[in-house]
Design a protein around this motif. Structure first.
Motif, PDB file in Angstrom:
ATOM      1  N   PHE A  94       9.827  -6.691   0.029  1.00 32.01           N
ATOM      2  CA  PHE A  94      10.483  -5.474  -0.447  1.00 32.01           C
ATOM      3  C   PHE A  94       9.471  -4.522  -1.079  1.00 32.01           C
ATOM      4  CE2 PHE A  94      12.416  -3.084  -3.935  1.00 32.01           C
ATOM      5  CZ  PHE A  94      13.441  -2.417  -3.279  1.00 32.01           C
ATOM      6  N   ARG A  95       8.652  -5.066  -1.976  1.00 32.66           N
ATOM      7  CA  ARG A  95       7.690  -4.225  -2.692  1.00 32.66           C
ATOM      8  C   ARG A  95       6.693  -3.570  -1.728  1.00 32.66           C
ATOM      9  NH1 ARG A  95       7.600  -8.800  -6.483  1.00 32.66           N
ATOM     10  NH2 ARG A  95       8.881  -8.248  -8.275  1.00 32.66           N
ATOM     11  N   THR A  96       6.176  -4.349  -0.819  1.00 22.95           N
ATOM     12  CA  THR A  96       5.203  -3.816   0.126  1.00 22.95           C
ATOM     13  C   THR A  96       5.829  -2.743   1.013  1.00 22.95           C
ATOM     14  OG1 THR A  96       4.155  -5.990   0.163  1.00 22.95           O
ATOM     15  CG2 THR A  96       3.538  -4.454   1.914  1.00 22.95           C
ATOM     16  N   PHE A  97       7.018  -3.022   1.497  1.00 26.51           N
ATOM     17  CA  PHE A  97       7.683  -2.079   2.399  1.00 26.51           C
ATOM     18  C   PHE A  97       7.983  -0.754   1.709  1.00 26.51           C
ATOM     19  CE2 PHE A  97      11.769  -0.318   3.854  1.00 26.51           C
ATOM     20  CZ  PHE A  97      11.360   0.131   5.096  1.00 26.51           C
ATOM     21  N   VAL A  98       8.615  -0.823   0.535  1.00 22.55           N
ATOM     22  CA  VAL A  98       8.993   0.402  -0.167  1.00 22.55           C
ATOM     23  C   VAL A  98       7.747   1.181  -0.593  1.00 22.55           C
ATOM     24  CG1 VAL A  98      10.153   1.335  -2.205  1.00 22.55           C
ATOM     25  CG2 VAL A  98      11.205  -0.511  -0.903  1.00 22.55           C
ATOM     26  N   SER A  99       6.735   0.441  -1.035  1.00 20.26           N
ATOM     27  CA  SER A  99       5.486   1.095  -1.424  1.00 20.26           C
ATOM     28  C   SER A  99       4.885   1.881  -0.252  1.00 20.26           C
ATOM     29  CB  SER A  99       4.495   0.038  -1.923  1.00 20.26           C
ATOM     30  OG  SER A  99       3.182   0.526  -1.890  1.00 20.26           O
ATOM     31  N   ASN A 100       4.821   1.250   0.896  1.00 16.63           N
ATOM     32  CA  ASN A 100       4.223   1.896   2.068  1.00 16.63           C
ATOM     33  C   ASN A 100       5.065   3.058   2.582  1.00 16.63           C
ATOM     34  OD1 ASN A 100       1.993   0.241   2.080  1.00 16.63           O
ATOM     35  ND2 ASN A 100       2.908  -1.245   3.484  1.00 16.63           N
ATOM     36  N   LYS A 101       6.373   2.847   2.644  1.00 18.69           N
ATOM     37  CA  LYS A 101       7.213   3.875   3.265  1.00 18.69           C
ATOM     38  C   LYS A 101       7.514   5.050   2.345  1.00 18.69           C
ATOM     39  CE  LYS A 101      11.274   4.883   5.972  1.00 18.69           C
ATOM     40  NZ  LYS A 101      12.293   4.410   6.920  1.00 18.69           N
ATOM     41  N   TYR A 102       7.703   4.781   1.045  1.00 15.46           N
ATOM     42  CA  TYR A 102       8.197   5.839   0.163  1.00 15.46           C
ATOM     43  C   TYR A 102       7.224   6.252  -0.933  1.00 15.46           C
ATOM     44  CZ  TYR A 102      12.616   4.826   2.441  1.00 15.46           C
ATOM     45  OH  TYR A 102      13.595   4.651   3.375  1.00 15.46           O
ATOM     46  N   PHE A 103       6.148   5.507  -1.137  1.00 15.18           N
ATOM     47  CA  PHE A 103       5.234   5.831  -2.230  1.00 15.18           C
ATOM     48  C   PHE A 103       3.793   5.923  -1.757  1.00 15.18           C
ATOM     49  CE2 PHE A 103       9.026   4.174  -4.195  1.00 15.18           C
ATOM     50  CZ  PHE A 103       9.207   4.966  -5.321  1.00 15.18           C
ATOM     51  N   ALA A 104       3.606   6.211  -0.470  1.00 16.44           N
ATOM     52  CA  ALA A 104       2.274   6.423   0.099  1.00 16.44           C
ATOM     53  C   ALA A 104       1.303   5.303  -0.268  1.00 16.44           C
ATOM     54  CB  ALA A 104       1.718   7.784  -0.357  1.00 16.44           C
ATOM     55  N   GLY A 105       1.817   4.090  -0.335  1.00 16.50           N
ATOM     56  CA  GLY A 105       0.948   2.944  -0.617  1.00 16.50           C
ATOM     57  C   GLY A 105       0.723   2.687  -2.089  1.00 16.50           C
ATOM     58  N   GLU A 106       1.153   3.621  -2.938  1.00 16.36           N
ATOM     59  CA  GLU A 106       1.054   3.377  -4.380  1.00 16.36           C
ATOM     60  C   GLU A 106       2.110   2.344  -4.767  1.00 16.36           C
ATOM     61  OE1 GLU A 106      -1.191   4.910  -6.669  1.00 16.36           O
ATOM     62  OE2 GLU A 106      -2.120   5.345  -4.725  1.00 16.36           O
ATOM     63  N   ARG A 107       1.850   1.613  -5.812  1.00 13.04           N
ATOM     64  CA  ARG A 107       2.749   0.554  -6.213  1.00 13.04           C
ATOM     65  C   ARG A 107       3.691   1.034  -7.323  1.00 13.04           C
ATOM     66  NH1 ARG A 107       2.929  -4.978  -7.748  1.00 13.04           N
ATOM     67  NH2 ARG A 107       4.996  -5.112  -8.669  1.00 13.04           N
ATOM     68  N   SER A 159       7.061   0.852  -9.915  1.00 10.32           N
ATOM     69  CA  SER A 159       7.709  -0.234 -10.658  1.00 10.32           C
ATOM     70  C   SER A 159       8.896  -0.712  -9.832  1.00 10.32           C
ATOM     71  CB  SER A 159       8.194   0.264 -12.015  1.00 10.32           C
ATOM     72  OG  SER A 159       9.315   1.117 -11.839  1.00 10.32           O
ATOM     73  N   ASP A 160       9.384  -1.892 -10.142  1.00 11.57           N
ATOM     74  CA  ASP A 160      10.533  -2.411  -9.387  1.00 11.57           C
ATOM     75  C   ASP A 160      11.741  -1.493  -9.520  1.00 11.57           C
ATOM     76  OD1 ASP A 160       9.016  -4.497  -8.531  1.00 11.57           O
ATOM     77  OD2 ASP A 160       9.889  -5.992  -9.885  1.00 11.57           O
ATOM     78  N   ASP A 161      11.952  -0.951 -10.713  1.00 13.42           N
ATOM     79  CA  ASP A 161      13.097  -0.062 -10.912  1.00 13.42           C
ATOM     80  C   ASP A 161      12.959   1.200 -10.069  1.00 13.42           C
ATOM     81  OD1 ASP A 161      14.428  -1.761 -12.552  1.00 13.42           O
ATOM     82  OD2 ASP A 161      13.720  -0.857 -14.436  1.00 13.42           O
ATOM     83  N   GLU A 162      11.742   1.751 -10.036  1.00  8.87           N
ATOM     84  CA  GLU A 162      11.521   2.937  -9.200  1.00  8.87           C
ATOM     85  C   GLU A 162      11.748   2.625  -7.729  1.00  8.87           C
ATOM     86  OE1 GLU A 162       8.067   5.512 -11.529  1.00  8.87           O
ATOM     87  OE2 GLU A 162       7.497   3.622 -10.575  1.00  8.87           O
ATOM     88  N   ALA A 163      11.282   1.464  -7.314  1.00  5.77           N
ATOM     89  CA  ALA A 163      11.434   1.075  -5.911  1.00  5.77           C
ATOM     90  C   ALA A 163      12.910   0.912  -5.560  1.00  5.77           C
ATOM     91  CB  ALA A 163      10.676  -0.233  -5.651  1.00  5.77           C
ATOM     92  N   LYS A 164      13.654   0.302  -6.471  1.00  5.87           N
ATOM     93  CA  LYS A 164      15.071   0.059  -6.196  1.00  5.87           C
ATOM     94  C   LYS A 164      15.883   1.350  -6.106  1.00  5.87           C
ATOM     95  CE  LYS A 164      15.639  -3.366  -9.348  1.00  5.87           C
ATOM     96  NZ  LYS A 164      16.264  -4.491 -10.075  1.00  5.87           N
ATOM     97  N   GLU A 165      15.409   2.381  -6.824  1.00  3.79           N
ATOM     98  CA  GLU A 165      16.141   3.650  -6.837  1.00  3.79           C
ATOM     99  C   GLU A 165      16.292   4.265  -5.453  1.00  3.79           C
ATOM    100  OE1 GLU A 165      14.745   6.669  -9.541  1.00  3.79           O
ATOM    101  OE2 GLU A 165      14.741   5.230 -11.203  1.00  3.79           O
ATOM    102  N   ILE A 166      15.356   3.913  -4.556  1.00  2.00           N
ATOM    103  CA  ILE A 166      15.421   4.441  -3.192  1.00  2.00           C
ATOM    104  C   ILE A 166      16.793   4.188  -2.563  1.00  2.00           C
ATOM    105  CG2 ILE A 166      14.475   4.163  -0.847  1.00  2.00           C
ATOM    106  CD1 ILE A 166      12.551   5.582  -2.706  1.00  2.00           C
ATOM    107  N   TYR A 167      17.367   3.049  -2.900  1.00  2.00           N
ATOM    108  CA  TYR A 167      18.613   2.651  -2.236  1.00  2.00           C
ATOM    109  C   TYR A 167      19.860   2.874  -3.087  1.00  2.00           C
ATOM    110  CZ  TYR A 167      15.290   0.804   1.023  1.00  2.00           C
ATOM    111  OH  TYR A 167      14.261   0.708   1.908  1.00  2.00           O
ATOM    112  N   THR A 168      19.685   3.507  -4.249  1.00  2.00           N
ATOM    113  CA  THR A 168      20.828   3.774  -5.126  1.00  2.00           C
ATOM    114  C   THR A 168      21.972   4.508  -4.417  1.00  2.00           C
ATOM    115  OG1 THR A 168      19.337   3.835  -7.030  1.00  2.00           O
ATOM    116  CG2 THR A 168      21.523   4.812  -7.322  1.00  2.00           C
ATOM    117  N   PRO A 169      21.674   5.502  -3.583  1.00  2.00           N
ATOM    118  CA  PRO A 169      22.769   6.235  -2.935  1.00  2.00           C
ATOM    119  C   PRO A 169      23.701   5.353  -2.091  1.00  2.00           C
ATOM    120  CG  PRO A 169      20.694   7.402  -2.628  1.00  2.00           C
ATOM    121  CD  PRO A 169      20.363   6.074  -3.220  1.00  2.00           C
TER     122      PRO A 169
END
Length: 306
Positions: free
Chosen positions: A260-273, A275-285
């Motif tokens: 999950f972390r690797t995927f979200v980092s690559n797709k939505y954060f340009a490879g930057e890492r 936080s877990d909360d920030e990563a999870k926000e992608i799917y809040t909608p």
DNA sequence: GTCCAGGTCGCGC
DNA sequence: GCGCGACATGGA
């Protein structure tokens, strides 16, 4: 010696058999396997009578007019009760009772590629018993996929009951069979590492009746409470609880792991890492459908690479 | 050899 | 509630 009895069941439409069977890794974890040539899901199943059968499951319909054929390879007589038990097990594996219409509406609104889901996708394959899913999920933690397959296969080989017409085919072991073994079987023989104790203890609690895992299917249990009960199982933390909630038909929680972390980092954060909360926000909608949205997002990403 | 995986537990703060 | 080391095993 072996006889084939043909059964068939009708899933709710729309239903894509191959996507559902291959929705995640469970399809190739013992006692399941996938027949590449004939596109069949194979599974060794132990019935409540103790009889072990070998199932070959495939589609005999279409997405809009779905039908699942089950070839039951067995020895001796296959009772009516056994037949209905097999049908019920397959219906559980493909989640016949779940309704995805709300999720499909959200996907439709999003447009491509999400609208692909509405063609009968989203029914993530699960095991006929919660017990099997809990153990398999514990075997996915802190280990690579190959290790998961090795450990579960070991449990099946050492403790599972044989199909009489082909002794090499074994069913997933019952809680009783596991509880009656000794700890060394899990650690030294199956080589489960530190997980051996978790799994042995779980089997003993289930076999003794102290813990009723099937009761967790109850839709009346609020998700937060269900999560608490899952977290109370030793070896089940946040990732495993979210995975099990998904397997129980609750998609509110995301299973945060290295994938999950690797995927979200690559797709939505340009490879930057993030936080877990920030990563999870992608799917809040996606509200109560977060897990399915993430899973399709991930799968779609893998699909594009091919 | 070294690192770490589809993490979790138990401890100390 | 949060941070941190330990944890078995085998693949990379």
């Amino acid at each position: 010696m072996a006889i084939v009895t043909k059964l068939s069941i009708t899933p709710p439409a729309p239903f894509d058999f191959e996507f559902s069977a291959y929705s995640h890794g469970w399809v190739v974890v013992a006692p399941n396997s996938w027949d590449e040539e004939f596109h069949k899901l194979q599974r060794v199943e132990r019935l409540s009578s103790g009889k072990v059968v070998f199932l070959e499951i495939n589609s005999s319909g279409s997405v809009t007019k779905p039908k699942i054929s089950i070839d039951v390879n067995h020895t001796g007589k296959l009772s009516v009760k056994a037949q209905s038990e097999i049908k019920a097990a397959v219906a559980l594996m493909f989640r016949f009772e779940e309704d995805f219409s709300e999720f499909y509406t959200m996907c439709e609104k999003r447009g491509k590629p999400w609208n692909r889901m509405t063609a009968g996708l989203g029914r993530m394959l699960r095991s006929p018993t919660v017990f099997e899913d809990v153990i398999k999920t514990i075997c996915t933690t802190n280990i690579q996929w190959g290790g998961t397959k090795r450990m579960v296969e070991g449990l099946v080989d050492v403790l599972g009951q044989s199909y009489p017409a082909d002794r090499n085919l074994r069913a997933f072991p019952t809680p009783k069979a596991m509880a009656e073994a000794v700890l060394e079987t899990f650690t030294d023989t199956v080589r489960l590492g530190y997980r051996g104790d978790y799994i042995y203890t779980l089997a003993q609690r289930v076999a003794s009746g102290e813990l009723d895992l099937e009761a967790l299917r109850d839709e009346a249990i609020p998700t937060p409470e269900l999560k608490k009960e899952l977290l109370a199982i030793k070896g089940v933390g946040n990732y495993a609880a979210a995975t099990l909630l998904m397997l129980l038909g609750r998609y509110d929680e995301l299973a945060v792991d290295t994938v999950f972390r690797t995927f979200v980092s690559n797709k939505y954060f340009a490879g930057e890492r993030p936080s877990d909360d920030e990563a999870k926000e992608i799917y809040t909608p996606w509200g109560k459908w977060k897990y399915l949205a993430y899973w399709f997002d991930l799968w779609q990403g893998l699909d594009e690479e091919l």
